[in-house]
Design a protein around this motif. Structure first.
Motif, PDB file in Angstrom:
ATOM      1  N   GLY A 184      14.277 -39.895  -3.384  1.00 46.60           N
ATOM      2  CA  GLY A 184      14.767 -39.062  -2.291  1.00 46.60           C
ATOM      3  C   GLY A 184      14.606 -37.598  -2.644  1.00 46.60           C
ATOM      4  O   GLY A 184      15.141 -37.131  -3.644  1.00 46.60           O
ATOM      5  N   VAL A 185      13.845 -36.877  -1.838  1.00 44.62           N
ATOM      6  CA  VAL A 185      13.592 -35.464  -2.096  1.00 44.62           C
ATOM      7  C   VAL A 185      13.867 -34.691  -0.814  1.00 44.62           C
ATOM      8  O   VAL A 185      13.334 -35.020   0.242  1.00 44.62           O
ATOM      9  CB  VAL A 185      12.130 -35.218  -2.533  1.00 44.62           C
ATOM     10  CG1 VAL A 185      11.882 -33.743  -2.811  1.00 44.62           C
ATOM     11  CG2 VAL A 185      11.782 -36.059  -3.742  1.00 44.62           C
ATOM     12  N   PRO A 222      22.535 -27.570   4.250  1.00 46.58           N
ATOM     13  CA  PRO A 222      23.385 -27.592   3.053  1.00 46.58           C
ATOM     14  C   PRO A 222      24.054 -28.950   2.815  1.00 46.58           C
ATOM     15  O   PRO A 222      24.208 -29.365   1.666  1.00 46.58           O
ATOM     16  CB  PRO A 222      24.422 -26.503   3.330  1.00 46.58           C
ATOM     17  CG  PRO A 222      23.754 -25.579   4.297  1.00 46.58           C
ATOM     18  CD  PRO A 222      22.856 -26.452   5.125  1.00 46.58           C
ATOM     19  N   GLU A 223      24.431 -29.650   3.874  1.00 46.65           N
ATOM     20  CA  GLU A 223      25.063 -30.961   3.721  1.00 46.65           C
ATOM     21  C   GLU A 223      24.126 -31.957   3.054  1.00 46.65           C
ATOM     22  O   GLU A 223      24.554 -32.801   2.267  1.00 46.65           O
ATOM     23  CB  GLU A 223      25.518 -31.510   5.086  1.00 46.65           C
ATOM     24  CG  GLU A 223      26.541 -30.664   5.799  1.00 46.65           C
ATOM     25  CD  GLU A 223      25.933 -29.530   6.627  1.00 46.65           C
ATOM     26  OE1 GLU A 223      26.713 -28.724   7.151  1.00 46.65           O
ATOM     27  OE2 GLU A 223      24.692 -29.424   6.730  1.00 46.65           O
ATOM     28  N   LEU A 224      22.853 -31.885   3.354  1.00 46.42           N
ATOM     29  CA  LEU A 224      21.864 -32.772   2.736  1.00 46.42           C
ATOM     30  C   LEU A 224      21.651 -32.403   1.274  1.00 46.42           C
ATOM     31  O   LEU A 224      21.590 -33.267   0.401  1.00 46.42           O
ATOM     32  CB  LEU A 224      20.541 -32.715   3.494  1.00 46.42           C
ATOM     33  CG  LEU A 224      19.429 -33.617   2.986  1.00 46.42           C
ATOM     34  CD1 LEU A 224      19.825 -35.086   3.070  1.00 46.42           C
ATOM     35  CD2 LEU A 224      18.139 -33.365   3.739  1.00 46.42           C
ATOM     36  N   LEU A 225      21.579 -31.113   1.006  1.00 46.97           N
ATOM     37  CA  LEU A 225      21.364 -30.664  -0.374  1.00 46.97           C
ATOM     38  C   LEU A 225      22.524 -31.055  -1.281  1.00 46.97           C
ATOM     39  O   LEU A 225      22.335 -31.197  -2.489  1.00 46.97           O
ATOM     40  CB  LEU A 225      21.146 -29.151  -0.400  1.00 46.97           C
ATOM     41  CG  LEU A 225      19.872 -28.665   0.293  1.00 46.97           C
ATOM     42  CD1 LEU A 225      19.849 -27.142   0.354  1.00 46.97           C
ATOM     43  CD2 LEU A 225      18.627 -29.202  -0.373  1.00 46.97           C
ATOM     44  N   ILE A 261      21.587 -34.963  -2.074  1.00 44.22           N
ATOM     45  CA  ILE A 261      20.253 -35.254  -2.610  1.00 44.22           C
ATOM     46  C   ILE A 261      19.960 -34.214  -3.703  1.00 44.22           C
ATOM     47  O   ILE A 261      19.672 -33.060  -3.406  1.00 44.22           O
ATOM     48  CB  ILE A 261      19.163 -35.186  -1.513  1.00 44.22           C
ATOM     49  CG1 ILE A 261      19.477 -36.128  -0.370  1.00 44.22           C
ATOM     50  CG2 ILE A 261      17.792 -35.481  -2.115  1.00 44.22           C
ATOM     51  CD1 ILE A 261      19.536 -37.591  -0.744  1.00 44.22           C
ATOM     52  N   PRO A 262      20.074 -34.605  -4.967  1.00 43.52           N
ATOM     53  CA  PRO A 262      19.908 -33.620  -6.045  1.00 43.52           C
ATOM     54  C   PRO A 262      18.471 -33.145  -6.241  1.00 43.52           C
ATOM     55  O   PRO A 262      18.243 -32.069  -6.771  1.00 43.52           O
ATOM     56  CB  PRO A 262      20.400 -34.367  -7.281  1.00 43.52           C
ATOM     57  CG  PRO A 262      20.216 -35.808  -6.961  1.00 43.52           C
ATOM     58  CD  PRO A 262      20.404 -35.929  -5.474  1.00 43.52           C
ATOM     59  N   GLU A 263      17.509 -33.918  -5.798  1.00 44.64           N
ATOM     60  CA  GLU A 263      16.096 -33.569  -5.999  1.00 44.64           C
ATOM     61  C   GLU A 263      15.607 -32.769  -4.793  1.00 44.64           C
ATOM     62  O   GLU A 263      15.707 -33.214  -3.656  1.00 44.64           O
ATOM     63  CB  GLU A 263      15.273 -34.839  -6.160  1.00 44.64           C
ATOM     64  CG  GLU A 263      13.832 -34.606  -6.522  1.00 44.64           C
ATOM     65  CD  GLU A 263      13.643 -34.215  -7.982  1.00 44.64           C
ATOM     66  OE1 GLU A 263      12.778 -33.368  -8.247  1.00 44.64           O
ATOM     67  OE2 GLU A 263      14.355 -34.748  -8.839  1.00 44.64           O
ATOM     68  N   THR A 264      15.089 -31.570  -5.043  1.00 44.11           N
ATOM     69  CA  THR A 264      14.559 -30.743  -3.962  1.00 44.11           C
ATOM     70  C   THR A 264      13.148 -30.284  -4.300  1.00 44.11           C
ATOM     71  O   THR A 264      12.727 -30.291  -5.450  1.00 44.11           O
ATOM     72  CB  THR A 264      15.429 -29.498  -3.708  1.00 44.11           C
ATOM     73  OG1 THR A 264      15.464 -28.714  -4.886  1.00 44.11           O
ATOM     74  CG2 THR A 264      16.843 -29.879  -3.285  1.00 44.11           C
ATOM     75  N   CYS A 265      12.429 -29.883  -3.264  1.00 42.74           N
ATOM     76  CA  CYS A 265      11.117 -29.285  -3.443  1.00 42.74           C
ATOM     77  C   CYS A 265      11.105 -27.986  -2.640  1.00 42.74           C
ATOM     78  O   CYS A 265      11.989 -27.759  -1.819  1.00 42.74           O
ATOM     79  CB  CYS A 265      10.020 -30.241  -2.987  1.00 42.74           C
ATOM     80  SG  CYS A 265      10.013 -30.620  -1.235  1.00 42.74           S
ATOM     81  N   PRO A 266      10.136 -27.127  -2.866  1.00 43.53           N
ATOM     82  CA  PRO A 266      10.060 -25.880  -2.099  1.00 43.53           C
ATOM     83  C   PRO A 266       9.928 -26.162  -0.603  1.00 43.53           C
ATOM     84  O   PRO A 266       9.585 -27.276  -0.192  1.00 43.53           O
ATOM     85  CB  PRO A 266       8.807 -25.199  -2.646  1.00 43.53           C
ATOM     86  CG  PRO A 266       8.632 -25.776  -4.012  1.00 43.53           C
ATOM     87  CD  PRO A 266       9.109 -27.200  -3.893  1.00 43.53           C
ATOM     88  N   PRO A 267      10.169 -25.172   0.238  1.00 43.79           N
ATOM     89  CA  PRO A 267      10.045 -25.351   1.686  1.00 43.79           C
ATOM     90  C   PRO A 267       8.620 -25.700   2.112  1.00 43.79           C
ATOM     91  O   PRO A 267       7.665 -25.458   1.375  1.00 43.79           O
ATOM     92  CB  PRO A 267      10.463 -24.008   2.280  1.00 43.79           C
ATOM     93  CG  PRO A 267      10.854 -23.132   1.163  1.00 43.79           C
ATOM     94  CD  PRO A 267      10.587 -23.833  -0.118  1.00 43.79           C
TER      95      PRO A 267
END
Length: 55
Positions: free
Chosen positions: A8-9, A16-19, A22-28
Motif C-alpha cells: 500500500g503506497v 492527511p487521513e490516508l497518510l 498508510i506509512p509508505e508514501t511516494c512523491p506526488p
C-alpha cells in the motif's frame, strides 16, 4: 483497500487521513511519484529506456 493490499503506497499529496494509516508514501503525481517509487524499490529495470515521461 490500501491497508489490505500486498503493498500500500499513498501519494505524497494524499489526504492527511490516508497518510495517517498508510506509512509508505511516494512523491506526488506531478513529480512522477509512482514511477520513482517503483524504481527505488526495484520493481522497474533501471535500464528501461521508456522513463517516467513515457518516451
Amino acid at each position: 483497500m490500501l491497508q489490505h493490499a500486498n503493498v500500500g503506497v499513498a501519494m505524497g499529496n494524499a489526504q492527511p487521513e490516508l497518510l495517517e494509516v498508510i506509512p509508505e508514501t511516494c512523491p506526488p503525481v506531478t513529480e512522477a511519484g509512482i514511477y520513482q517509487w517503483l524504481q527505488a524499490h526495484g520493481y522497474l529495470d533501471t535500464a528501461d529506456a521508456s522513463g517516467a515521461d513515457g518516451q
